[in-house]
Design an enzyme around this catalytic site. Structure first.
Site, short mmCIF file in Angstrom:
data_model
loop_
_atom_site.label_atom_id
_atom_site.label_comp_id
_atom_site.label_asym_id
_atom_site.label_seq_id
_atom_site.Cartn_x
_atom_site.Cartn_y
_atom_site.Cartn_z
CB CYS A 44 -0.94 0.00 1.20
SG CYS A 44 -1.80 1.57 1.42
CB ALA A 116 11.24 -13.93 9.44
NE ARG A 206 -14.11 -12.05 -14.89
CZ ARG A 206 -13.97 -12.89 -13.87
NH1 ARG A 206 -15.03 -13.38 -13.26
NH2 ARG A 206 -12.77 -13.28 -13.47
CG HIS A 437 -29.01 22.81 -5.31
ND1 HIS A 437 -29.08 21.96 -6.38
CD2 HIS A 437 -29.19 24.06 -5.79
CE1 HIS A 437 -29.31 22.66 -7.48
NE2 HIS A 437 -29.37 23.94 -7.16
P1 NDP Z 1 -7.93 -8.00 -10.57
O1 NDP Z 1 -8.18 -9.37 -10.07
O2 NDP Z 1 -8.78 -6.87 -10.14
O3 NDP Z 1 -7.94 -8.01 -12.18
C1 NDP Z 1 -7.14 -8.88 -12.91
C2 NDP Z 1 -7.43 -8.67 -14.36
O4 NDP Z 1 -6.51 -9.42 -15.14
C3 NDP Z 1 -8.83 -9.14 -14.75
O5 NDP Z 1 -9.32 -8.26 -15.73
C4 NDP Z 1 -8.56 -10.53 -15.33
O6 NDP Z 1 -9.48 -10.90 -16.32
C5 NDP Z 1 -7.22 -10.33 -15.98
N1 NDP Z 1 -6.45 -11.58 -16.07
C6 NDP Z 1 -6.23 -12.46 -15.08
N2 NDP Z 1 -5.46 -13.48 -15.53
C7 NDP Z 1 -5.19 -13.22 -16.82
C8 NDP Z 1 -4.46 -13.89 -17.82
N3 NDP Z 1 -3.85 -15.05 -17.58
N4 NDP Z 1 -4.41 -13.35 -19.06
C9 NDP Z 1 -5.03 -12.18 -19.31
N5 NDP Z 1 -5.75 -11.48 -18.40
C10 NDP Z 1 -5.82 -12.00 -17.16
O7 NDP Z 1 -6.39 -7.74 -10.24
P2 NDP Z 1 -5.52 -6.44 -10.20
O8 NDP Z 1 -4.14 -6.92 -10.51
O9 NDP Z 1 -6.08 -5.34 -11.02
O10 NDP Z 1 -5.62 -6.00 -8.68
C11 NDP Z 1 -5.38 -6.94 -7.63
C12 NDP Z 1 -6.15 -6.59 -6.41
O11 NDP Z 1 -5.55 -5.47 -5.77
C13 NDP Z 1 -7.60 -6.15 -6.66
O12 NDP Z 1 -8.47 -7.22 -6.78
C14 NDP Z 1 -7.88 -5.32 -5.45
O13 NDP Z 1 -8.31 -6.15 -4.42
C15 NDP Z 1 -6.55 -4.70 -5.13
N6 NDP Z 1 -6.47 -3.31 -5.60
C16 NDP Z 1 -7.35 -2.37 -5.14
C17 NDP Z 1 -7.30 -1.08 -5.58
C18 NDP Z 1 -8.25 -0.07 -5.06
O14 NDP Z 1 -8.89 -0.31 -4.05
N7 NDP Z 1 -8.39 1.09 -5.72
C19 NDP Z 1 -6.31 -0.64 -6.57
C20 NDP Z 1 -5.47 -1.70 -7.02
C21 NDP Z 1 -5.55 -2.97 -6.54
P3 NDP Z 1 -10.89 -11.62 -15.97
O15 NDP Z 1 -11.77 -10.50 -15.49
O16 NDP Z 1 -11.31 -12.15 -17.30
O17 NDP Z 1 -10.61 -12.66 -14.98
#
Ligand code: NDP
Length: 454
Positions: A44, A116, A206, A437
């Site tokens: 973070c 660790a 998604r 408003h």
């Molecule tokens: P996410 O899980 O949100 O998204 C991953 C994306 O990569 C999806 O679109 C997925 O597609 C795609 N994907 C996964 N595997 C493959 C593959 N093998 N080939 C091609 N595309 C792929 O992960 P992020 O890395 O964006 O973020 C990780 C986590 O970090 C988030 O879930 C969240 O919890 C946290 N985060 C929160 C933030 C916030 O609060 N603002 C900001 C950044 C991160 P598909 O949908 O088809 O599975």
């Protein structure tokens, strides 16, 4: 004597681990040690939310300056000095890291700046060779970016490397359709990089509300991101002119940088967990119960390493509840219900809490209140972005089950709405709340007729 060197050994100095250590030592008087192999503060602070949000701010200025001109200001936009920004960013992260360290010191936590691992139950071995017996061990090692295997995958960078770039690329391909890819597509685009985004599915984000997803997808395109849906990378090859990306459709395109944001995986490899009897899940996450307890009584885990809800405030709450439960004599489980979150795209963010329209419809009859409009500030300046305000209401209980906002500062707005929804507010509670408003958020309390029901 107990025979233990410490009451608690925390592995990982990120949001969850630091909170647990501070509360256990500072408030409950436990003897606590914490090991961190990289920088204090975790994903973070060091390579996630904090530097990302500062980059979001930086990326918003070209549009803000254009807006200023529309409001009558004489403004000339110069170039963006990445090096100047990065130096300032580095200094800010140093400041925050020092604050984390001071907090731990003040609470009396012994900090080891080294890796660790668990050598055997209740025994931790540091990379220095030192061993410590701990009554309890808390694993809070977080996660790391996942890049799928394909020819040339080694040429891709991830969010880890973005903050350390020597120079901004002229062109970039961002791969993925989740939080990180949408945020970085938006950030890089705002900073003047020519951005293409490949997402393998039919619409980005998604799992979020479909209407909100479409709004964000449309905004990315309108802002200038070349968003390709149903697109994925087959191979990357380094050529003299840059990185040549071959798509799954056989087409080729050249980029200066390829940024993968295709999810994150828990950091559990090589920690000695399985040998000590700790059960891991399919993605390598530590399996825990509602008390963050693993399959062995002496080891708990909090934060992304457990792959529950991977958000900083959730990890902090898990760490705090753990410390209160095990060392404070006040047992409580972290609450994972109705956690609000935001995707920091520009100019509109997505703020969300509760059920999506699709989830709510699957559970029972609903009324959907939604409105979309050009916000006053942007409209006056001739900007085209539209705001979405949406409430998902149970037709039976009248409770507001979900709220989805696509708007500038939606992250700020959704925090407030989340309180009302967490309290169980009904649509009528929203209705009897007088509007502020003129504001964007007033639409949340002035939507009289459902856009659709059923
Ligand atoms: P996410 O899980 O949100 O998204 C991953 C994306 O990569 C999806 O679109 C997925 O597609 C795609 N994907 C996964 N595997 C493959 C593959 N093998 N080939 C091609 N595309 C792929 O992960 P992020 O890395 O964006 O973020 C990780 C986590 O970090 C988030 O879930 C969240 O919890 C946290 N985060 C929160 C933030 C916030 O609060 N603002 C900001 C950044 C991160 P598909 O949908 O088809 O599975």
């Amino acid at each position: 004597m107990s025979g233990f060197d410490v009451d608690l050994f925390v592995i990982g100095g990120g949001s969850g681990g630091v909170r647990a250590a501070r509360i256990a030592a500072g408030e409950h008087g436990a003897r606590v040690a914490l090991a961190e192999e990289y920088r204090m503060g975790g994903t973070c602070v060091i390579r996630g939310c904090v530097p990302k949000k500062l980059m979001v701010f930086a990326s918003g200025f070209p549009a803000a300056m254009a807006e200023a001109r529309a409001y009558g200001w004489q403004v000339t936009t110069g170039g963006f000095d990445w090096t100047a920004f990065r130096l300032k960013l580095d200094a800010e992260l140093d400041r925050l890291e020092a604050a984390y360290r001071a907090g731990l010191k003040g609470a009396g936590v012994a900090v080891y700046n080294t890796r660790a691992v668990i050598e055997e139950p209740q025994l931790v071995r540091l990379a220095t060779g030192e061993r410590l017996r701990a009554r309890h061990i808390l694993v809070a090692t977080g996660g790391r970016p996942f890049v799928p295997e394909f020819p040339g995958a080694e040429h891709a960078i991830t969010s880890n490397e973005i903050f350390k770039l020597e120079a901004l690329p002229g062109t970039a391909l961002v791969v993925g359709g989740g939080f990180i890819s949408c945020e970085f597509a938006s950030i890089l685009n705002g900073l003047g990089v020519k951005v293409t985004q490949y997402y393998r599915g039919t619409q980005v984000l998604r799992g979020f509300d479909d209407e909100a997803r479409a709004h964000i997808g449309g905004q990315l395109v309108e802002a200038g991101v070349d968003l390709r849906l149903g697109a994925d990378v087959a191979a990357i090859e380094r050529r003299p002119g840059g990185l040549c990306v071959r798509g799954i459709d056989g087409g080729e395109a050249v980029f200066d940088a390829v940024v993968y944001a295709t999810g994150r995986v828990p950091n559990t490899a090589g920690l000695g967990l399985e040998a000590a009897g700790v059960k891991l899940g399919r993605r390598g996450e530590i399996l825990v119960d509602g008390w963050s307890q693993s399959s062995v009584p002496w080891l708990h885990a909090v934060g992304d390493v457990t792959d529950r809800i991977n958000l900083t405030p959730v990890a902090i709450r898990e760490g705090h509840a753990y410390a209160d439960t095990v060392f404070g004599g006040t047992p409580r489980q972290p609450d994972h219900e109705l956690v609000a979150s935001a995707v920091f795209t520009q100019p509109c963010e997505l703020g969300t809490v509760g059920l999506t329209e699709e989830e709510a419809r699957a559970a029972g009859p609903v009324e959907i209140y939604a409105t979309s409009f050009r916000p006053m500030r942007g409209a006056f300046a001739g900007r085209s972005h539209r705001v979405l305000m949406k409430l998902v209401v149970s037709a039976e209980t009248r409770k507001v089950l979900g709220c989805h906002i696509v708007a500038p500062e939606a992250g700020e707005m959704i925090q407030m709405v989340a309180i009302a929804i967490k309290m169980g507010a009904s649509k009528e509670d929203f209705d009897r709340t007088c509007a502020v408003h003129p504001s964007m958020a007033e639409e949340l309390v002035t939507m009289r007729k459902p856009a659709r029901a059923g």
